[in-house]
Design a protein around this motif. Structure first.
Motif, PDB file in Angstrom:
ATOM      1  N   LEU A 236      31.830  36.429  40.075  1.00  0.00           N
ATOM      2  CA  LEU A 236      32.816  36.362  39.002  1.00  0.00           C
ATOM      3  C   LEU A 236      32.905  34.915  38.526  1.00  0.00           C
ATOM      4  N   ALA A 237      32.853  34.738  37.217  1.00  0.00           N
ATOM      5  CA  ALA A 237      32.984  33.411  36.626  1.00  0.00           C
ATOM      6  C   ALA A 237      34.056  33.452  35.550  1.00  0.00           C
ATOM      7  N   LEU A 238      34.851  32.396  35.504  1.00  0.00           N
ATOM      8  CA  LEU A 238      35.855  32.233  34.470  1.00  0.00           C
ATOM      9  C   LEU A 238      35.615  30.864  33.834  1.00  0.00           C
ATOM     10  N   ALA A 239      35.458  30.862  32.526  1.00  0.00           N
ATOM     11  CA  ALA A 239      35.164  29.616  31.816  1.00  0.00           C
ATOM     12  C   ALA A 239      36.054  29.521  30.586  1.00  0.00           C
ATOM     13  N   SER A 240      36.206  28.306  30.078  1.00  0.00           N
ATOM     14  CA  SER A 240      36.997  28.095  28.876  1.00  0.00           C
ATOM     15  C   SER A 240      36.182  27.330  27.852  1.00  0.00           C
ATOM     16  N   ARG A 241      36.520  27.542  26.594  1.00  0.00           N
ATOM     17  CA  ARG A 241      35.827  26.834  25.517  1.00  0.00           C
ATOM     18  C   ARG A 241      36.155  25.362  25.561  1.00  0.00           C
ATOM     19  N   GLN A 242      35.126  24.531  25.498  1.00  0.00           N
ATOM     20  CA  GLN A 242      35.341  23.089  25.538  1.00  0.00           C
ATOM     21  C   GLN A 242      35.795  22.558  24.191  1.00  0.00           C
TER      22      GLN A 242
END
Length: 242
Positions: A236-242
């Motif tokens: 599972l990966a959670l990322a945010s827009r830079q």
């Protein structure tokens, strides 16, 4: 994916331990780790027959896309409005900078251009928006199940993190999950290879065993993001827009 995979999804997503528990885990991850504005917009890419849309709808207004015609018809019925076709990595019908959360759940492993896909998704996120990704873990667990699902690859932590490089997305969480049942899954996979039963679904589980597996997997919602998880069936990966 092969037609039988979608048929299985439609028939069992409401009761099978894997689908039910995974929704519980993902809902908890969203609730604890995804900052959402008032009246958020969500998108699921590759929604299949729509079994995650109700869970995602707890958090805001949900749009969805799905390539398979029959699955898209079922998902449209579940969502109550049109689910659109959209091919990765292009996503032509989707507006830019529009979504506060995009879910890509067991989809990235189907796409040859995984880096281009993540970059395209980044462009659809609103400023500060989040992307939630799940993928199957461990290339050494490759089996006929992956072939039937038309997977291109399975991932490890390093290869999934590398796919995010240069995408415009910043990883905030990367963890194994479906870990508590992982030793049993490995044993079952080895036994099925030895007996020639590889790739068979466990639809014939008794209700008590199905409930037990659902309970064990669901327990991980209390662990993910709080303690390091041991190896599991998925990442599972959670990322945010830079």
């Amino acid at each position: 994916m092969e037609r039988g995979i979608y048929d299985h999804m439609a028939a069992h997503a409401g009761s099978h331990w894997w689908y039910v528990a995974r929704r519980r885990v993902l809902a908890d991850v969203i609730a604890r780790h995804v900052p959402l504005p008032p009246s958020p917009r969500l998108l699921e890419i590759g929604c299949g027959t729509g079994h995650n849309l109700g869970m995602l709808g707890q958090f805001g207004t949900v749009d969805a896309v799905e390539l398979d015609d029959d699955a898209r018809a079922l998902a449209t019925r579940a969502l109550g409005r049109a689910v659109l076709p959209a091919r990765l990595p292009d996503l032509p019908p989707l507006p830019a900078t529009s979504y506060d959360l995009i879910a890509l759940l067991d989809v990235l492993e189907h796409v040859p251009e995984d880096r281009a896909t993540l970059a395209a998704i980044a462009g659809r996120l609103a400023p500060g928006g989040s992307l939630l990704v799940t993928v199957p873990q461990h290339q050494w667990m490759w089996s006929s199940h992956d072939v039937a699902n038309h997977h291109v690859r399975r991932y490890d932590h390093a290869s999934l993190a590398a796919a995010f490089a240069g995408s415009g997305l910043k990883l905030r969480l990367l963890t194994s999950f479906n870990s508590l049942l992982f030793p049993l899954a490995v044993a079952q996979r080895l036994a099925s290879r030895l007996t020639g039963r590889e790739g068979r679904q466990d639809d014939d589980l008794s209700p008590p065993l199905n409930a037990l597996f659902r309970t064990i997997f669901s327990l991980e919602r209390h662990l993910i993001g709080r303690v390091p998880m041991p190896p599991g069936l998925s990442l599972l990966a959670l990322a945010s827009r830079q």
